[in-house]
Design a protein around this motif. Structure first.
Motif, PDB file in Angstrom:
ATOM      1  N   UNK A   1       0.887  -1.177   0.000  1.00 43.76           N
ATOM      2  CA  UNK A   1       0.000   0.000   0.000  1.00 43.76           C
ATOM      3  C   UNK A   1       0.925   1.227   0.000  1.00 43.76           C
ATOM      4  N   UNK A   2       1.381   1.594  -1.171  1.00 42.59           N
ATOM      5  CA  UNK A   2       2.480   2.551  -1.320  1.00 42.59           C
ATOM      6  C   UNK A   2       1.974   3.986  -1.167  1.00 42.59           C
ATOM      7  N   UNK A   3       1.843   4.435   0.071  1.00 41.30           N
ATOM      8  CA  UNK A   3       1.226   5.735   0.337  1.00 41.30           C
ATOM      9  C   UNK A   3       2.079   6.900  -0.146  1.00 41.30           C
ATOM     10  N   UNK A   4       3.406   6.747  -0.148  1.00 40.73           N
ATOM     11  CA  UNK A   4       4.256   7.850  -0.598  1.00 40.73           C
ATOM     12  C   UNK A   4       4.767   7.646  -2.027  1.00 40.73           C
ATOM     13  N   UNK A   5       4.264   6.612  -2.714  1.00 46.48           N
ATOM     14  CA  UNK A   5       4.528   6.380  -4.143  1.00 46.48           C
ATOM     15  C   UNK A   5       6.019   6.336  -4.477  1.00 46.48           C
ATOM     16  N   UNK A   6       6.797   5.669  -3.619  1.00 42.77           N
ATOM     17  CA  UNK A   6       8.235   5.561  -3.911  1.00 42.77           C
ATOM     18  C   UNK A   6       8.663   4.127  -4.200  1.00 42.77           C
ATOM     19  N   UNK A   7       7.711   3.207  -4.252  1.00 47.03           N
ATOM     20  CA  UNK A   7       7.952   1.807  -4.598  1.00 47.03           C
ATOM     21  C   UNK A   7       8.900   1.114  -3.608  1.00 47.03           C
ATOM     22  N   UNK A   8       8.913   1.600  -2.375  1.00 47.20           N
ATOM     23  CA  UNK A   8       9.722   0.970  -1.331  1.00 47.20           C
ATOM     24  C   UNK A   8       8.916   0.877  -0.047  1.00 47.20           C
ATOM     25  N   UNK A   9       9.111  -0.223   0.666  1.00 47.19           N
ATOM     26  CA  UNK A   9       8.417  -0.410   1.948  1.00 47.19           C
ATOM     27  C   UNK A   9       9.242   0.271   3.045  1.00 47.19           C
ATOM     28  N   UNK A  10       9.134   1.612   3.100  1.00 46.91           N
ATOM     29  CA  UNK A  10       9.920   2.369   4.072  1.00 46.91           C
ATOM     30  C   UNK A  10       9.091   2.838   5.263  1.00 46.91           C
ATOM     31  N   UNK A  11       7.831   2.427   5.316  1.00 45.12           N
ATOM     32  CA  UNK A  11       6.988   2.764   6.472  1.00 45.12           C
ATOM     33  C   UNK A  11       6.130   1.549   6.796  1.00 45.12           C
ATOM     34  N   UNK A  12       6.745   0.469   7.299  1.00 43.48           N
ATOM     35  CA  UNK A  12       6.041  -0.813   7.444  1.00 43.48           C
ATOM     36  C   UNK A  12       4.898  -0.806   8.449  1.00 43.48           C
ATOM     37  N   UNK A  13       4.782   0.221   9.279  1.00 44.51           N
ATOM     38  CA  UNK A  13       3.689   0.279  10.253  1.00 44.51           C
ATOM     39  C   UNK A  13       2.430   0.860   9.618  1.00 44.51           C
ATOM     40  N   UNK A  14       2.593   1.893   8.767  1.00 41.99           N
ATOM     41  CA  UNK A  14       1.432   2.589   8.187  1.00 41.99           C
ATOM     42  C   UNK A  14       1.075   2.094   6.799  1.00 41.99           C
ATOM     43  N   UNK A  15       1.984   1.348   6.140  1.00 44.72           N
ATOM     44  CA  UNK A  15       1.716   0.836   4.806  1.00 44.72           C
ATOM     45  C   UNK A  15       1.489  -0.672   4.886  1.00 44.72           C
ATOM     46  N   UNK A  16       0.287  -1.103   4.501  1.00 39.03           N
ATOM     47  CA  UNK A  16      -0.036  -2.525   4.534  1.00 39.03           C
ATOM     48  C   UNK A  16       0.775  -3.265   3.467  1.00 39.03           C
ATOM     49  N   UNK A  17       1.060  -4.537   3.731  1.00 34.14           N
ATOM     50  CA  UNK A  17       1.872  -5.334   2.811  1.00 34.14           C
ATOM     51  C   UNK A  17       1.214  -6.686   2.581  1.00 34.14           C
ATOM     52  N   UNK A  18       1.680  -7.365   1.526  1.00 35.14           N
ATOM     53  CA  UNK A  18       1.303  -8.751   1.248  1.00 35.14           C
ATOM     54  C   UNK A  18       2.488  -9.380   0.532  1.00 35.14           C
TER      55      UNK A  18
END
Length: 545
Positions: free
Chosen positions: A204-221
């Motif tokens: 769930x790339x909230x800052x549109x940078x294609x990196x999981x740099x906020x693992x608490x606020x951005x959901x992943x799978x």
């Protein structure tokens, strides 16, 4: 002469009217509204070109065009750095490619619904341009679906990424080799990829940078298995929020005339604490841990204490220190060394004026009760005094007071608790409490019988009946019989789901990417379940993995 003048005047008036009607033009009516999107007449270089070395792509359409929401609609895979410059001029779409294109690589520019005609805004659906910088145009596809792990709702605009390397840290450090985004139905399709083995990760790339740099606020799978193209079948992905890596105190507050509440950023497995000041005196303070294990309640019943300072532990490992100033607490008088009396706050299950079948009447108080004068309680049934009811506590802290009686259907009850009958540990006395309620009949409610097929013999399961907001209404452990019955359900529409409780802790647990742990799985009954009064409903849940 007069007649001639009158005739002339009449002709002049007619002429003026005719001139006005000609001057006021009316837009022509009729005809169908243009609903046809632009048509691509020509591409230079052509779509699906190989060995492309041009820095400019021109697309000619049969009418003037515009670009709608290009930033959100355009998906370029693999990524170009910097991004191409894209301009719409009249009936031509111009694309200026960067100098950094990779050799022997197939690129896909998917415009989504961004290209539309200028007048009516009719979009070309899923418009795309594909080219290769090498001799081969890759044409393989990786597709699948994604759902929210907890709610099973479809998730759109989730970035799904493929990496040619298989190192676990790639989603945190490196841009993907290929990517796409999920559609309204939660489905995804990554096109024009080359054969190989890939790591699959969604964000769930909230800052549109294609990196999981906020693992608490951005959901992943993620997929536990590597994806081999073209042979692998991608299993459905479950989107989840990870547990924070670090445990800490999120907030510490002091309720007015109530407890100290310490909230943590996540649930805790085994909470304990040690006071750093006046430890012997404070160690016996009344305390409680919330049902979700994510907060601590402490009742400071010594008015001479100005502050609290203690260390909190999880599994005997210290993780934070709590410091709370009690002097600022309302209802506490430092000069007098005592607390000001106030009315006790409470909740009850008969606030709506009714008591459900098989329920026990209770009052849950904000603070533990120090004294109760139960012989002053007065209960009537249809205006007749009830003599054989009981009053007792349902918890060790003496916060939950229950009233036990042989409740009768449709009977009208009144419970009177005179003022001063309930005194909490701060010497707050209750006001007069009066409750009027009716014992509802069983026929006002429905029942649900659930059976299952495909259960694993050594697994643990929890059956949950939830409302539209996914609040748990009823929950039960599934035994060896493979059946479960919920009774006395308020008529409404519900969802039924089965939790595969892998760690047997009677609750849902999220996943952890670094430990390769997927979130615990829910199996939802496919349709909403309608519970009707005086009706028994039977359903079967099939477990298909």
């Amino acid at each position: 002469m007069l007649r001639t003048n009158s005739l002339l005047l009449f002709c002049l008036l007619v002429a003026v009217v005719l001139l006005n009607s000609c001057a006021n033009r009316v837009a022509p009516t009729g005809g169908k509204k243009d609903e046809i999107p632009p048509v691509l007449n020509k591409c230079a270089p052509a779509n699906y070109s190989t060995n492309l070395n041009s820095k400019k792509i021109l697309m000619y359409f049969d009418e003037y065009i515009q670009l709608k929401d290009l930033n959100n609609q355009l998906v370029i895979s693999p990524l170009m750095d910097p991004e191409p410059k894209i301009v719409a001029k009249k009936g031509v779409l111009e694309i200026f490619l960067p100098d950094s294109l990779k050799p022997q690589t197939t690129y896909t520019l998917n415009f989504g619904n961004a290209v539309a005609d200028l007048n009516e805004g009719n979009s070309i659906p899923d418009f795309q341009y594909v080219f290769s910088t090498g001799d081969v145009l890759d044409s393989l596809v990786c597709s699948g679906s994604l759902l929210d792990a907890y709610s099973h709702k479809t998730e759109k605009a989730i970035t799904v990424m493929l990496y040619k390397d298989t190192i676990d840290s790639l989603p945190f450090k490196k841009l993907p080799d290929y990517f796409t985004r999920t559609n309204e139905q939660g489905n995804f399709k990554i096109k024009n990829i080359s054969p190989g083995t890939y790591k699959l990760f969604a964000l769930q790339d909230k800052n549109s940078n294609f990196k999981c740099d906020n693992p608490i606020e951005e959901a992943v799978a993620f997929s536990n298995d590597l994806i081999v193209v073209p042979d692998s079948i991608v299993k459905p992905l479950s989107l989840f929020y990870q547990r924070p890596a670090k445990l800490f105190v999120k907030k510490a507050t002091v309720e007015n005339n109530g407890p100290v509440i310490v909230s943590f950023n996540q649930s805790i497995e085994n909470l304990s604490w040690t006071f750093l000041e006046n430890q012997k005196k404070l160690a016996i303070m009344p305390s409680s841990i919330s049902s979700e294990n994510d907060s601590l309640l402490l009742w400071v019943n010594d008015s001479t204490i100005d502050s609290l300072k203690f260390v909190v532990f999880n599994n005997q490992i210290a993780f934070d220190t709590v410091v709370i100033n009690l002097v600022k607490k309302k209802g506490f008088s430092r000069e007098r060394g005592e607390r000001k009396n106030s009315v006790q706050s409470y909740t009850t299950n008969v606030s709506s004026g009714s008591l459900k079948p098989a329920d026990t009447l209770y009052l849950l108080f904000q603070n533990p009760l120090g004294r109760t004068i139960t012989n002053q309680f007065f209960l009537t049934q249809d205006s007749v005094p009830v003599k054989n009811f009981k009053v007792e506590f349902d918890d060790s802290l003496h916060r939950k007071l229950v009233i036990l009686s042989e409740w009768k259907e449709n009977a009208k009850y009144q419970l009177l608790i005179p003022s001063g009958s309930l005194i909490d540990i701060f010497n707050n006395e209750s006001d007069t409490l009066l409750f009027n309620f009716v014992q509802l009949p069983v026929s006002d409610f429905g029942s649900l019988i659930t059976s299952f097929s495909g259960l694993e013999s050594n697994a643990h399961y929890q059956l949950q009946l939830v409302n539209e907001n996914l609040q748990i209404i009823k929950q039960s452990t599934i035994g060896k019989s493979g059946k479960c019955t919920f009774e006395n359900i308020t008529p409404a529409n519900y969802k039924v789901r089965l939790l595969a409780d892998s760690n047997n802790n009677n609750k849902w647990d999220t996943g952890e990417y670094w430990k390769k742990i997927q979130p615990e799985e829910f199996f939802y009954y496919p349709q909403p379940v309608q519970i009707r009064a005086n009706w028994e409903l039977e359903i079967n849940i099939e477990i298909n993995k």
